[in-house]
Design an enzyme around this catalytic site. Structure first.
Site, PDB file in Angstrom:
ATOM      1  N   ARG A 179       0.831  -1.213   0.000  1.00  0.00           N
ATOM      2  CA  ARG A 179       0.000   0.000   0.000  1.00  0.00           C
ATOM      3  C   ARG A 179       0.861   1.256   0.000  1.00  0.00           C
ATOM      4  O   ARG A 179       0.415   2.320  -0.386  1.00  0.00           O
ATOM      5  CB  ARG A 179      -0.867   0.039   1.277  1.00  0.00           C
ATOM      6  CG  ARG A 179      -2.006  -0.931   1.306  1.00  0.00           C
ATOM      7  CD  ARG A 179      -2.604  -1.002   2.706  1.00  0.00           C
ATOM      8  NE  ARG A 179      -3.173   0.250   3.197  1.00  0.00           N
ATOM      9  CZ  ARG A 179      -4.426   0.645   3.008  1.00  0.00           C
ATOM     10  NH1 ARG A 179      -5.245  -0.116   2.332  1.00  0.00           N
ATOM     11  NH2 ARG A 179      -4.863   1.770   3.502  1.00  0.00           N
ATOM     12  N   ARG A 183       9.099   6.665  -3.502  1.00  0.00           N
ATOM     13  CA  ARG A 183       9.268   7.707  -4.532  1.00  0.00           C
ATOM     14  C   ARG A 183      10.658   8.310  -4.516  1.00  0.00           C
ATOM     15  O   ARG A 183      11.188   8.579  -3.462  1.00  0.00           O
ATOM     16  CB  ARG A 183       8.310   8.863  -4.249  1.00  0.00           C
ATOM     17  CG  ARG A 183       6.917   8.555  -4.574  1.00  0.00           C
ATOM     18  CD  ARG A 183       6.135   9.849  -4.682  1.00  0.00           C
ATOM     19  NE  ARG A 183       4.748   9.494  -4.487  1.00  0.00           N
ATOM     20  CZ  ARG A 183       4.026   9.903  -3.471  1.00  0.00           C
ATOM     21  NH1 ARG A 183       4.532  10.716  -2.573  1.00  0.00           N
ATOM     22  NH2 ARG A 183       2.788   9.500  -3.367  1.00  0.00           N
ATOM     23  N   ARG A 256      -8.735  -6.654  13.710  1.00  0.00           N
ATOM     24  CA  ARG A 256      -8.047  -5.791  14.672  1.00  0.00           C
ATOM     25  C   ARG A 256      -9.010  -4.682  15.055  1.00  0.00           C
ATOM     26  O   ARG A 256      -9.821  -4.224  14.237  1.00  0.00           O
ATOM     27  CB  ARG A 256      -6.794  -5.168  14.047  1.00  0.00           C
ATOM     28  CG  ARG A 256      -5.741  -6.160  13.707  1.00  0.00           C
ATOM     29  CD  ARG A 256      -5.173  -6.851  14.911  1.00  0.00           C
ATOM     30  NE  ARG A 256      -4.298  -5.971  15.676  1.00  0.00           N
ATOM     31  CZ  ARG A 256      -3.784  -6.294  16.861  1.00  0.00           C
ATOM     32  NH1 ARG A 256      -4.096  -7.450  17.437  1.00  0.00           N
ATOM     33  NH2 ARG A 256      -2.982  -5.460  17.495  1.00  0.00           N
ATOM     34  N   ARG A 287      -0.241   5.785  16.528  1.00  0.00           N
ATOM     35  CA  ARG A 287      -0.133   7.137  15.977  1.00  0.00           C
ATOM     36  C   ARG A 287      -0.945   8.128  16.798  1.00  0.00           C
ATOM     37  O   ARG A 287      -1.810   7.737  17.575  1.00  0.00           O
ATOM     38  CB  ARG A 287      -0.547   7.177  14.504  1.00  0.00           C
ATOM     39  CG  ARG A 287      -1.939   6.648  14.216  1.00  0.00           C
ATOM     40  CD  ARG A 287      -2.151   6.520  12.701  1.00  0.00           C
ATOM     41  NE  ARG A 287      -3.362   5.777  12.420  1.00  0.00           N
ATOM     42  CZ  ARG A 287      -3.710   5.297  11.230  1.00  0.00           C
ATOM     43  NH1 ARG A 287      -2.940   5.490  10.199  1.00  0.00           N
ATOM     44  NH2 ARG A 287      -4.826   4.634  11.073  1.00  0.00           N
ATOM     45  N   GLU A 312      -3.901   6.323  19.167  1.00  0.00           N
ATOM     46  CA  GLU A 312      -4.524   5.067  18.717  1.00  0.00           C
ATOM     47  C   GLU A 312      -3.779   3.851  19.266  1.00  0.00           C
ATOM     48  O   GLU A 312      -2.568   3.727  19.072  1.00  0.00           O
ATOM     49  CB  GLU A 312      -4.494   4.986  17.182  1.00  0.00           C
ATOM     50  CG  GLU A 312      -5.346   6.028  16.521  1.00  0.00           C
ATOM     51  CD  GLU A 312      -5.491   5.812  15.019  1.00  0.00           C
ATOM     52  OE1 GLU A 312      -5.095   4.751  14.496  1.00  0.00           O
ATOM     53  OE2 GLU A 312      -6.005   6.738  14.373  1.00  0.00           O
ATOM     54  N   TYR A 360      -9.676  -5.345   3.279  1.00  0.00           N
ATOM     55  CA  TYR A 360      -9.065  -4.109   3.753  1.00  0.00           C
ATOM     56  C   TYR A 360      -9.349  -3.016   2.702  1.00  0.00           C
ATOM     57  O   TYR A 360      -8.476  -2.621   1.955  1.00  0.00           O
ATOM     58  CB  TYR A 360      -7.565  -4.362   3.907  1.00  0.00           C
ATOM     59  CG  TYR A 360      -6.754  -3.280   4.596  1.00  0.00           C
ATOM     60  CD1 TYR A 360      -7.311  -2.084   5.021  1.00  0.00           C
ATOM     61  CD2 TYR A 360      -5.400  -3.481   4.823  1.00  0.00           C
ATOM     62  CE1 TYR A 360      -6.537  -1.126   5.645  1.00  0.00           C
ATOM     63  CE2 TYR A 360      -4.619  -2.528   5.449  1.00  0.00           C
ATOM     64  CZ  TYR A 360      -5.194  -1.358   5.846  1.00  0.00           C
ATOM     65  OH  TYR A 360      -4.417  -0.405   6.455  1.00  0.00           O
ATOM     66  N   ASP A 362     -10.432   0.737   1.263  1.00  0.00           N
ATOM     67  CA  ASP A 362     -10.455   2.170   1.565  1.00  0.00           C
ATOM     68  C   ASP A 362     -11.833   2.691   1.166  1.00  0.00           C
ATOM     69  O   ASP A 362     -12.597   1.998   0.494  1.00  0.00           O
ATOM     70  CB  ASP A 362      -9.389   2.895   0.737  1.00  0.00           C
ATOM     71  CG  ASP A 362      -7.978   2.526   1.181  1.00  0.00           C
ATOM     72  OD1 ASP A 362      -7.795   2.271   2.382  1.00  0.00           O
ATOM     73  OD2 ASP A 362      -7.084   2.505   0.316  1.00  0.00           O
TER      74      ASP A 362
HETATM   75  N1  UDP Z   1       3.100   1.254   7.946  1.00  0.00           N
HETATM   76  C1  UDP Z   1       4.334   1.249   8.543  1.00  0.00           C
HETATM   77  N2  UDP Z   1       4.792   2.391   9.129  1.00  0.00           N
HETATM   78  C2  UDP Z   1       4.085   3.528   9.141  1.00  0.00           C
HETATM   79  C3  UDP Z   1       2.824   3.542   8.497  1.00  0.00           C
HETATM   80  C4  UDP Z   1       2.351   2.389   7.921  1.00  0.00           C
HETATM   81  O1  UDP Z   1       4.995   0.237   8.586  1.00  0.00           O
HETATM   82  O2  UDP Z   1       4.554   4.524   9.698  1.00  0.00           O
HETATM   83  C5  UDP Z   1       2.609  -0.014   7.348  1.00  0.00           C
HETATM   84  C6  UDP Z   1       1.842  -0.854   8.342  1.00  0.00           C
HETATM   85  O3  UDP Z   1       2.150  -2.215   8.080  1.00  0.00           O
HETATM   86  C7  UDP Z   1       0.419  -0.566   8.005  1.00  0.00           C
HETATM   87  C8  UDP Z   1       0.488  -0.405   6.494  1.00  0.00           C
HETATM   88  O4  UDP Z   1       1.732   0.229   6.288  1.00  0.00           O
HETATM   89  O5  UDP Z   1      -0.431  -1.611   8.377  1.00  0.00           O
HETATM   90  C9  UDP Z   1      -0.632   0.411   5.896  1.00  0.00           C
HETATM   91  O6  UDP Z   1      -0.681   1.668   6.516  1.00  0.00           O
HETATM   92  P1  UDP Z   1      -1.832   2.707   6.248  1.00  0.00           P
HETATM   93  O7  UDP Z   1      -1.409   4.000   6.822  1.00  0.00           O
HETATM   94  O8  UDP Z   1      -2.195   2.648   4.807  1.00  0.00           O
HETATM   95  O9  UDP Z   1      -3.007   2.078   7.108  1.00  0.00           O
HETATM   96  P2  UDP Z   1      -4.399   2.686   7.616  1.00  0.00           P
HETATM   97  O10 UDP Z   1      -4.340   4.181   7.466  1.00  0.00           O
HETATM   98  O11 UDP Z   1      -5.453   2.013   6.778  1.00  0.00           O
HETATM   99  O12 UDP Z   1      -4.443   2.280   9.031  1.00  0.00           O
END
Ligand code: UDP
Length: 374
Positions: A179, A183, A256, A287, A312, A360, A362
């Protein structure tokens, strides 16, 4: 009692878009939800004039023009661009993995140097896999190391992912990490999509408008009044958890869940960004969201004297809690397919959304799916 074309179980995004499209065709919809509010996990609560995303940050993004035009026909969207920051042991890094991150990690200043650094670490990862006789990444750890190398994996991915999923990276499917974009430019926009933003006035406006004209009943548990509710409509649109729909007869799917610690602070600006990820294993939360930054920009931030933040905490879902993320590993996906077989045979019931399809998704996927049915 009035008779409906559709009983829609769940007032989240899927159910709401479905209801809107069905009503446009002159269908009557009855939308129920067991929670005391509409909107499912998009629901926002007003605190200090700030729209607080009660069930976690929701940022709308899509490359599908039809989806973007559809949501904008309901409510105007702002220009919010998600650019999360990582805090790892007090040091800050930009996401997604881009030239800013590579500069912060290794001091490299040009793409060629960054590429060389990643390639050096990729080669090491490939060699480690080769030693074990593996050519394709089998799990998230191997995928991440192939994608971005060991340094970034260890500092920015491993701890966060293991906290979020409660499982070792070696036990998680590789797709989760795909995901995240990589870049070679200085661009902190988290998403690759063409369009993104937050509805002006918050998500409740979007949901409220989608459901205008539908009959709704909140605090209404489908399973407690199933027969009576099903008798009210020709068809059922079910957006809840598919395993619960079938009484968990093949066993429970894993999810989860997230717990939020929300605080109002007596300052206009706490962290200077909507999303700060804490990627160390030792910090118990994943986060911190500072909600005002989704909708207030520039001077607006300081003009609003208070701020609301949410920490969270991720944990395994247990019955009675809110399921958030499906755990799409092999075991759960196989179990889901058993339920799906039953669902495919239903003539009166349409299953849709993150929980009913155990994916999963969006938000844009959900809108696309719901529009696709029409
Ligand atoms: N992820 C990570 N570090 C970060 C942010 C995301 O390793 O700082 C990984 C983690 O495995 C997570 C996945 O990227 O489950 C997808 O993150 P995303 O932010 O897309 O998840 P959401 O916002 O749906 O919780």
């Amino acid at each position: 009692m009035q008779h409906y074309d559709y009983l829609i179980v769940g007032a989240g995004l899927f159910g709401s878009v479905f209801a809107y499209k069905a009503m446009q065709l002159g269908k009557r919809c009855f939308v129920i939800d067991r929670r005391p509010h509409l909107g499912g996990n998009l629901y926002c609560e007003d605190m200090e004039g700030i729209h607080v995303h009660k069930y976690g940050a929701h940022i709308f993004h899509t490359s599908n023009k039809e989806v973007w035009e559809f949501v904008n026909s309901i409510v105007e969207f702002n220009r919010y661009t998600n650019s999360p920051v990582v805090n790892y042991q007090g040091k800050l890094y930009n996401l997604p993995f881009n030239m800013n991150t590579f500069y912060q990690m290794w001091g490299v200043t040009i793409p060629a140097e960054a590429k060389a650094k990643i390639e050096e670490q990729r080669v090491e990862a490939v060699a480690r896999m080769k030693k074990q006789g593996i050519s394709e990444p089998r799990n998230l750890e191997e995928q991440a190391q192939l994608l971005i190398g060991k340094d970034i994996y260890e500092k920015l991915i491993k701890g966060y992912t293991e906290k979020q999923w409660g499982r070792k990276c070696t036990e998680l499917p590789a797709f989760i990490i795909k995901r995240l974009p990589v870049r070679m430019v200085f661009d902190n926009n988290y998403f690759n999509d063409k369009y993104q933003g937050i509805p002006i006035g918050g998500y409740n406006v979007l949901i409220g408008r989608l459901l205008e004209g539908a009959d709704t009943r909140l605090g209404c548990d489908f399973f407690a009044h199933r027969e009576e509710l099903e008798a009210l409509a020709d068809k059922v649109v079910f957006t809840g958890a598919i395993d619960e729909y079938y009484g968990y007869r093949f066993g429970k799917l894993e999810y989860r869940t997230v717990r939020f610690e929300t605080e109002t602070l007596d300052m206009p600006n706490y962290q200077g960004n909507a999303v700060v990820n804490y990627t160390e294993r030792e910090v118990p939360y994943t986060r911190v969201i500072e909600h005002k930054h989704f909708e207030m920009f520039g001077a607006e931030v300081d003009n609003c004297p208070k701020t609301v933040i949410s920490k969270e905490f991720s944990s395994e879902w247990t019955e009675g809690g809110e399921p958030y993320y499906p755990v799409n590993d092999e075991k759960n996906n196989a179990l889901y397919l058993k339920y799906k077989e039953l669902a495919d045979r239903e003539e009166r019931v349409i299953f849709g959304g993150r929980l009913a399809e155990y994916k999963y998704y969006d938000m844009h996927h959900i809108v696309e799916k719901a529009l696709g049915l029409f």
